[in-house]
Design a protein around this motif. Structure first.
Motif, PDB file in Angstrom:
ATOM      1  N   PRO A 151     -20.530  12.924  15.332  1.00  0.00           N
ATOM      2  CA  PRO A 151     -20.573  14.394  15.431  1.00  0.00           C
ATOM      3  C   PRO A 151     -20.861  15.078  14.100  1.00  0.00           C
ATOM      4  CG  PRO A 151     -18.684  13.513  16.626  1.00  0.00           C
ATOM      5  CD  PRO A 151     -19.251  12.376  15.832  1.00  0.00           C
ATOM      6  N   ILE A 152     -20.349  14.510  13.002  1.00  0.00           N
ATOM      7  CA  ILE A 152     -20.608  15.095  11.685  1.00  0.00           C
ATOM      8  C   ILE A 152     -22.087  14.968  11.340  1.00  0.00           C
ATOM      9  CG2 ILE A 152     -20.047  14.984   9.228  1.00  0.00           C
ATOM     10  CD1 ILE A 152     -17.372  13.661  10.062  1.00  0.00           C
ATOM     11  N   LEU A 153     -22.623  13.768  11.509  1.00  0.00           N
ATOM     12  CA  LEU A 153     -24.024  13.526  11.184  1.00  0.00           C
ATOM     13  C   LEU A 153     -24.955  14.333  12.083  1.00  0.00           C
ATOM     14  CD1 LEU A 153     -23.604   9.701  10.702  1.00  0.00           C
ATOM     15  CD2 LEU A 153     -24.238  11.301   8.904  1.00  0.00           C
ATOM     16  N   GLU A 154     -24.582  14.437  13.344  1.00  0.00           N
ATOM     17  CA  GLU A 154     -25.413  15.180  14.287  1.00  0.00           C
ATOM     18  C   GLU A 154     -25.501  16.654  13.906  1.00  0.00           C
ATOM     19  OE1 GLU A 154     -25.950  15.074  19.086  1.00  0.00           O
ATOM     20  OE2 GLU A 154     -23.924  15.390  18.317  1.00  0.00           O
ATOM     21  N   GLN A 155     -24.388  17.221  13.454  1.00  0.00           N
ATOM     22  CA  GLN A 155     -24.380  18.631  13.067  1.00  0.00           C
ATOM     23  C   GLN A 155     -25.149  18.883  11.778  1.00  0.00           C
ATOM     24  OE1 GLN A 155     -20.586  20.882  13.552  1.00  0.00           O
ATOM     25  NE2 GLN A 155     -19.769  18.947  14.353  1.00  0.00           N
ATOM     26  N   CYS A 156     -25.403  17.826  11.007  1.00  0.00           N
ATOM     27  CA  CYS A 156     -26.126  17.977   9.740  1.00  0.00           C
ATOM     28  C   CYS A 156     -27.593  17.583   9.857  1.00  0.00           C
ATOM     29  CB  CYS A 156     -25.453  17.133   8.653  1.00  0.00           C
ATOM     30  SG  CYS A 156     -23.782  17.679   8.231  1.00  0.00           S
ATOM     31  N   GLN A 157     -28.082  17.365  11.057  1.00  0.00           N
ATOM     32  CA  GLN A 157     -29.472  16.939  11.229  1.00  0.00           C
ATOM     33  C   GLN A 157     -30.460  17.938  10.662  1.00  0.00           C
ATOM     34  OE1 GLN A 157     -30.712  14.436  14.776  1.00  0.00           O
ATOM     35  NE2 GLN A 157     -29.008  15.576  15.653  1.00  0.00           N
ATOM     36  N   GLY A 158     -30.107  19.202  10.697  1.00  0.00           N
ATOM     37  CA  GLY A 158     -31.007  20.224  10.182  1.00  0.00           C
ATOM     38  C   GLY A 158     -31.235  20.127   8.691  1.00  0.00           C
ATOM     39  N   ASP A 159     -30.411  19.317   8.005  1.00  0.00           N
ATOM     40  CA  ASP A 159     -30.550  19.149   6.560  1.00  0.00           C
ATOM     41  C   ASP A 159     -31.471  17.988   6.207  1.00  0.00           C
ATOM     42  OD1 ASP A 159     -27.060  19.923   6.193  1.00  0.00           O
ATOM     43  OD2 ASP A 159     -28.787  21.249   6.129  1.00  0.00           O
ATOM     44  N   GLY A 160     -32.277  17.554   7.148  1.00  0.00           N
ATOM     45  CA  GLY A 160     -33.221  16.480   6.868  1.00  0.00           C
ATOM     46  C   GLY A 160     -32.775  15.126   7.365  1.00  0.00           C
ATOM     47  N   ILE A 161     -31.586  15.050   7.972  1.00  0.00           N
ATOM     48  CA  ILE A 161     -31.101  13.790   8.519  1.00  0.00           C
ATOM     49  C   ILE A 161     -31.691  13.605   9.908  1.00  0.00           C
ATOM     50  CG2 ILE A 161     -29.070  12.492   9.261  1.00  0.00           C
ATOM     51  CD1 ILE A 161     -27.448  14.034   7.199  1.00  0.00           C
ATOM     52  N   GLN A 162     -32.455  12.560  10.097  1.00  0.00           N
ATOM     53  CA  GLN A 162     -33.026  12.245  11.397  1.00  0.00           C
ATOM     54  C   GLN A 162     -32.156  11.181  12.047  1.00  0.00           C
ATOM     55  OE1 GLN A 162     -35.620  14.013  12.625  1.00  0.00           O
ATOM     56  NE2 GLN A 162     -35.463  15.200  10.735  1.00  0.00           N
ATOM     57  N   PHE A 163     -31.565  11.513  13.186  1.00  0.00           N
ATOM     58  CA  PHE A 163     -30.573  10.624  13.758  1.00  0.00           C
ATOM     59  C   PHE A 163     -30.953  10.178  15.155  1.00  0.00           C
ATOM     60  CE2 PHE A 163     -26.031   9.356  13.457  1.00  0.00           C
ATOM     61  CZ  PHE A 163     -26.105   8.932  12.150  1.00  0.00           C
ATOM     62  N   PRO A 164     -30.699   8.904  15.492  1.00  0.00           N
ATOM     63  CA  PRO A 164     -31.028   8.392  16.825  1.00  0.00           C
ATOM     64  C   PRO A 164     -30.010   8.863  17.856  1.00  0.00           C
ATOM     65  CG  PRO A 164     -29.948   6.697  15.540  1.00  0.00           C
ATOM     66  CD  PRO A 164     -30.152   7.863  14.612  1.00  0.00           C
ATOM     67  N   PRO A 165     -30.272   8.626  19.142  1.00  0.00           N
ATOM     68  CA  PRO A 165     -29.291   8.954  20.185  1.00  0.00           C
ATOM     69  C   PRO A 165     -27.978   8.216  19.945  1.00  0.00           C
ATOM     70  CG  PRO A 165     -31.426   8.445  21.149  1.00  0.00           C
ATOM     71  CD  PRO A 165     -31.525   8.091  19.697  1.00  0.00           C
ATOM     72  N   PHE A 166     -26.890   8.785  20.466  1.00  0.00           N
ATOM     73  CA  PHE A 166     -25.562   8.239  20.194  1.00  0.00           C
ATOM     74  C   PHE A 166     -25.442   6.771  20.590  1.00  0.00           C
ATOM     75  CE2 PHE A 166     -21.350   7.090  21.813  1.00  0.00           C
ATOM     76  CZ  PHE A 166     -20.613   7.199  20.646  1.00  0.00           C
ATOM     77  N   ASP A 167     -25.862   6.405  21.791  1.00  0.00           N
ATOM     78  CA  ASP A 167     -25.668   5.028  22.261  1.00  0.00           C
ATOM     79  C   ASP A 167     -26.332   4.023  21.331  1.00  0.00           C
ATOM     80  OD1 ASP A 167     -24.203   5.950  24.370  1.00  0.00           O
ATOM     81  OD2 ASP A 167     -25.817   5.780  25.850  1.00  0.00           O
ATOM     82  N   THR A 168     -27.565   4.316  20.917  1.00  0.00           N
ATOM     83  CA  THR A 168     -28.291   3.416  20.013  1.00  0.00           C
ATOM     84  C   THR A 168     -27.567   3.295  18.682  1.00  0.00           C
ATOM     85  OG1 THR A 168     -30.385   4.044  21.035  1.00  0.00           O
ATOM     86  CG2 THR A 168     -30.497   3.003  18.871  1.00  0.00           C
ATOM     87  N   TRP A 169     -27.175   4.436  18.135  1.00  0.00           N
ATOM     88  CA  TRP A 169     -26.505   4.444  16.840  1.00  0.00           C
ATOM     89  C   TRP A 169     -25.152   3.743  16.914  1.00  0.00           C
ATOM     90  CZ3 TRP A 169     -21.911   6.353  14.961  1.00  0.00           C
ATOM     91  CH2 TRP A 169     -21.792   6.397  13.566  1.00  0.00           C
ATOM     92  N   TYR A 170     -24.385   4.011  17.965  1.00  0.00           N
ATOM     93  CA  TYR A 170     -23.036   3.460  18.086  1.00  0.00           C
ATOM     94  C   TYR A 170     -23.058   1.934  18.175  1.00  0.00           C
ATOM     95  CZ  TYR A 170     -18.373   2.492  19.877  1.00  0.00           C
ATOM     96  OH  TYR A 170     -17.112   1.984  20.040  1.00  0.00           O
ATOM     97  N   VAL A 171     -23.974   1.399  18.968  1.00  0.00           N
ATOM     98  CA  VAL A 171     -24.064  -0.058  19.106  1.00  0.00           C
ATOM     99  C   VAL A 171     -24.408  -0.701  17.768  1.00  0.00           C
ATOM    100  CG1 VAL A 171     -25.393  -1.929  20.151  1.00  0.00           C
ATOM    101  CG2 VAL A 171     -24.614  -0.019  21.567  1.00  0.00           C
ATOM    102  N   ASP A 172     -25.369  -0.115  17.059  1.00  0.00           N
ATOM    103  CA  ASP A 172     -25.777  -0.660  15.764  1.00  0.00           C
ATOM    104  C   ASP A 172     -24.640  -0.577  14.748  1.00  0.00           C
ATOM    105  OD1 ASP A 172     -27.607  -1.573  13.680  1.00  0.00           O
ATOM    106  OD2 ASP A 172     -27.632   0.498  12.994  1.00  0.00           O
ATOM    107  N   CYS A 173     -24.031   0.591  14.637  1.00  0.00           N
ATOM    108  CA  CYS A 173     -22.965   0.800  13.660  1.00  0.00           C
ATOM    109  C   CYS A 173     -21.762  -0.102  13.947  1.00  0.00           C
ATOM    110  CB  CYS A 173     -22.549   2.269  13.688  1.00  0.00           C
ATOM    111  SG  CYS A 173     -21.455   2.772  12.350  1.00  0.00           S
ATOM    112  N   SER A 174     -21.365  -0.190  15.198  1.00  0.00           N
ATOM    113  CA  SER A 174     -20.218  -1.028  15.568  1.00  0.00           C
ATOM    114  C   SER A 174     -20.480  -2.492  15.251  1.00  0.00           C
ATOM    115  CB  SER A 174     -19.910  -0.869  17.064  1.00  0.00           C
ATOM    116  OG  SER A 174     -19.559   0.454  17.375  1.00  0.00           O
ATOM    117  N   HIS A 175     -21.695  -2.949  15.551  1.00  0.00           N
ATOM    118  CA  HIS A 175     -22.045  -4.342  15.293  1.00  0.00           C
ATOM    119  C   HIS A 175     -21.990  -4.649  13.796  1.00  0.00           C
ATOM    120  CE1 HIS A 175     -24.035  -8.203  15.832  1.00  0.00           C
ATOM    121  NE2 HIS A 175     -24.881  -7.867  14.873  1.00  0.00           N
ATOM    122  N   ARG A 176     -22.544  -3.767  12.984  1.00  0.00           N
ATOM    123  CA  ARG A 176     -22.545  -3.988  11.535  1.00  0.00           C
ATOM    124  C   ARG A 176     -21.129  -3.997  10.973  1.00  0.00           C
ATOM    125  NH1 ARG A 176     -27.632  -2.893   8.914  1.00  0.00           N
ATOM    126  NH2 ARG A 176     -29.239  -2.211  10.384  1.00  0.00           N
TER     127      ARG A 176
END
Length: 276
Positions: A151-176
């Motif tokens: 939620p923090i990263l998603e709210q900051c997307q307008g600052d140049g942060i390009q973020f993937p959909p939650f499910d994709t990001w969550y699976v990757d982050c959790s695995h790492r």
């Protein structure tokens, strides 16, 4: 010649990856996803040895030049295998005839504790005594669930942060995180998750990413607290730290001890410049 790496070459590639920000991105992915059907790593080599490392994770291609590189061969190869985006040094992207969609400065922080900025007590490292428990109302909280970062990263997307959909990001982050090659921290202010930071890792290096502070909490040094805390955690393990930032943030990271080490750029598949 460009070829797939062999399993026994991982230990040879990791030290090469740990010399740059984009290399660290490849090295950490290699430790987490080697053997996965959606992950490939190739090397470009000649008679003198490895000249470049190419990595594709879920369609996103990253290239790190090690020596004297043949960019036309790289571009022909990438077009043949396919990619959704391609990130490399700015010079390499230009040499391949790609128009960048975004880019910035690569920065490095040496693995020397005597170079650390002054760190306030609540910014102790991941295992420091002053690190806050997850239930604390204020302070730096380590090892939070990946769900709390998004939620923090998603709210900051307008600052140049390009973020993937939650499910994709969550699976990757959790695995790492489960594999031990990613760590993160959230800063809380009066029970509100106000900012966050993440880092993907290799044994001797780390790429700091996902630095974000909600707009209403900016201007009070929260970003510096987050970065300083992460630096303390990583350099305590003698890791060289890298990051990729937008040009306007260079002075901010310089104030924390980072030094520019090059320029990076990304291009989308549709951004190929064709010469007629």
């Amino acid at each position: 010649m460009i070829r797939l790496i062999r399993e026994e070459e991982v230990d040879v590639l990791l030290p090469l990856c740990e010399k740059s920000a984009l290399g660290c991105r490849i090295g950490s992915a290699l430790l987490c996803y080697q053997g996965a059907s959606f992950f490939d790593v190739w090397v470009q080599e000649d008679a003198s040895g490895i000249q470049a490392i190419l990595c594709r994770l879920d369609g996103a291609m990253t290239i790190v030049d090690i020596g004297k590189t043949g960019h036309p061969e790289q571009m022909a190869f990438c077009n043949a295998v396919g990619f959704s985006s391609l990130t490399a040094s700015s010079c390499s992207l230009k040499a391949m005839g790609l128009a960048p969609s975004t880019g910035g400065v690569s920065m490095a922080f040496p693995a020397r504790t005597d170079k650390l900025p002054n760190i306030s007590p609540d910014c102790a490292g991941q295992n420091g005594e002053a690190s806050k428990a997850l239930g604390s109302s204020s302070g730096i909280c380590w090892d939070a669930s990946p769900r709390l970062y998004y939620p923090i990263l998603e709210q900051c997307q307008g600052d140049g942060i390009q973020f993937p959909p939650f499910d994709t990001w969550y699976v990757d982050c959790s695995h790492r995180m489960r594999r031990g090659w990613m760590r993160g921290a959230i800063v809380r202010e009066n029970s509100v998750d106000a900012g966050c930071i993440l880092a993907v890792e290799t044994p001797h290096a780390a790429l700091i990413t996902g630095v974000a502070v909600l707009p209403r909490f900016r201007g009070n040094g929260m970003g510096k607290r987050l970065v300083s805390s992460m630096l303390s955690s990583l350099t305590a393990e003698h890791k060289t730290c890298f990051l990729l930032c937008r040009p306007e943030l260079t002075d901010f990271y310089r104030s924390l001890g980072f030094q520019p080490s090059g320029h990076w750029a990304s291009a989308l598949t549709a951004s190929v410049e064709v010469s007629l």
